[in-house]
Design a protein around this motif. Structure first.
Motif, short mmCIF file in Angstrom:
data_model
loop_
_atom_site.label_atom_id
_atom_site.label_comp_id
_atom_site.label_asym_id
_atom_site.label_seq_id
_atom_site.Cartn_x
_atom_site.Cartn_y
_atom_site.Cartn_z
N SER A 162 37.56 56.80 43.57
CA SER A 162 38.50 55.78 43.14
C SER A 162 38.92 56.04 41.70
CB SER A 162 37.84 54.40 43.26
OG SER A 162 38.75 53.37 42.97
N SER A 177 34.27 51.93 44.63
CA SER A 177 35.48 51.14 44.38
C SER A 177 35.47 50.59 42.95
CB SER A 177 35.58 50.00 45.39
OG SER A 177 34.39 49.28 45.44
N ALA A 232 37.88 48.08 39.97
CA ALA A 232 38.98 47.19 39.60
C ALA A 232 38.85 46.88 38.11
CB ALA A 232 38.94 45.90 40.40
N SER A 257 35.90 48.04 48.76
CA SER A 257 37.11 47.78 47.99
C SER A 257 36.92 46.53 47.13
CB SER A 257 38.30 47.60 48.94
OG SER A 257 39.51 47.49 48.24
N ALA A 264 39.25 43.87 44.31
CA ALA A 264 40.51 43.48 43.67
C ALA A 264 40.25 42.27 42.78
CB ALA A 264 41.57 43.14 44.71
N SER A 287 40.00 48.11 52.72
CA SER A 287 40.92 47.99 51.61
C SER A 287 41.37 46.55 51.43
CB SER A 287 42.14 48.89 51.88
OG SER A 287 43.01 48.87 50.81
N ALA A 342 43.99 44.04 48.71
CA ALA A 342 44.98 43.99 47.64
C ALA A 342 45.42 42.54 47.48
CB ALA A 342 46.19 44.87 47.98
N THR A 343 45.81 42.17 46.26
CA THR A 343 46.32 40.83 46.02
C THR A 343 47.82 40.89 45.79
OG1 THR A 343 45.90 40.99 43.65
CG2 THR A 343 44.14 40.06 45.01
N TYR A 344 48.49 39.77 46.07
CA TYR A 344 49.92 39.67 45.85
C TYR A 344 50.30 38.22 45.61
CZ TYR A 344 50.15 38.22 50.78
OH TYR A 344 49.97 37.55 51.97
N THR A 371 47.93 33.27 44.45
CA THR A 371 47.49 34.64 44.70
C THR A 371 47.00 34.72 46.14
OG1 THR A 371 46.86 34.96 42.40
CG2 THR A 371 45.93 36.49 44.00
N LEU A 395 45.88 37.39 49.49
CA LEU A 395 45.08 38.59 49.68
C LEU A 395 45.47 39.26 50.99
CD1 LEU A 395 42.45 40.05 48.55
CD2 LEU A 395 41.20 38.61 50.14
N SER A 448 44.05 42.32 53.59
CA SER A 448 42.86 43.13 53.87
C SER A 448 43.15 44.06 55.04
CB SER A 448 41.65 42.24 54.17
OG SER A 448 41.91 41.38 55.27
#
Length: 181
Positions: A19, A67, A69, A111, A113, A155, A157-159, A165, A167, A169
């Motif tokens: 990573s 992993s 962050a 993972s 985040a 995996s 990720a946030t958005y 926020t 998530l 997956s």
């Protein structure tokens, strides 16, 4: 496409690099790298220089750092690292100092985040046990566990979704799940 030129090669791990995360460190561009050798290296990209090495594994333990962050914490830049030792470690990158550990996964952490949650920092972590855990970075405390996958969660990720926020997956069950508070 414009031709790319190799700028350099960073060497410092003795096993696979898993990573990479780029971050700003006092006006320079820095990079963290995790490896199956159990280490996390911190690099200055402009100077192509190794600044330090952090240990994901405890002394005598064989594990891999898988992993990473990077996130802003109170007065500095912090790093969360997860590995095959089922542990997440929280580091102050500037001081290269361990701030704490998060334990609660029953298999290795795949993972991580970091995200804002209600004015503070939170962390989401996924594992081989088909779950995602949400942690408070203020108290280093488990806030909850998300379940819904039928395979390991590889995996996350946030958005932003309407000011919140959310998530995403991804899993070995061949699905991507979307989560909202």
């Amino acid at each position: 496409m414009e031709e790319r030129k190799l700028l350099g090669t960073l060497r410092g791990h003795s096993d696979w690099v898993r990573s990479l995360v780029v971050f700003d460190c006092k006006g320079s561009t820095c990079l963290t790298s995790s490896s199956d050798d159990g280490t996390i290296n911190i690099w200055n990209m402009e100077e192509q220089k190794l600044l330090g090495t952090l240990q994901q594994c405890s002394e005598g333990e064989k594990c891999a750092a898988r992993s990473l962050a990077v996130f802003d914490c109170k007065t500095s830049t912090c790093l969360a690292s997860g590995g095959t030792n089922k542990r997440i470690k929280i580091w102050n990158l500037e001081k290269q100092m361990l701030l704490g550990s998060l334990e609660g996964h029953s298999d290795w952490v795949r993972s991580i985040a970091a995200f804002d949650c209600g004015g503070s920092k939170c962390l989401a972590s996924s594992s081989d046990r088909e779950t995602i855990k949400i942690w408070s970075m203020e108290e280093y405390k488990l806030l909850g566990t998300l379940k819904g996958h039928s395979g390991f969660v590889s995996s996350i990720a946030t958005y932003d979704c309407g000011g919140l926020t959310c998530l995403a997956s991804g899993s070995a069950d061949e699905t991507i799940k979307l989560w909202k508070k």
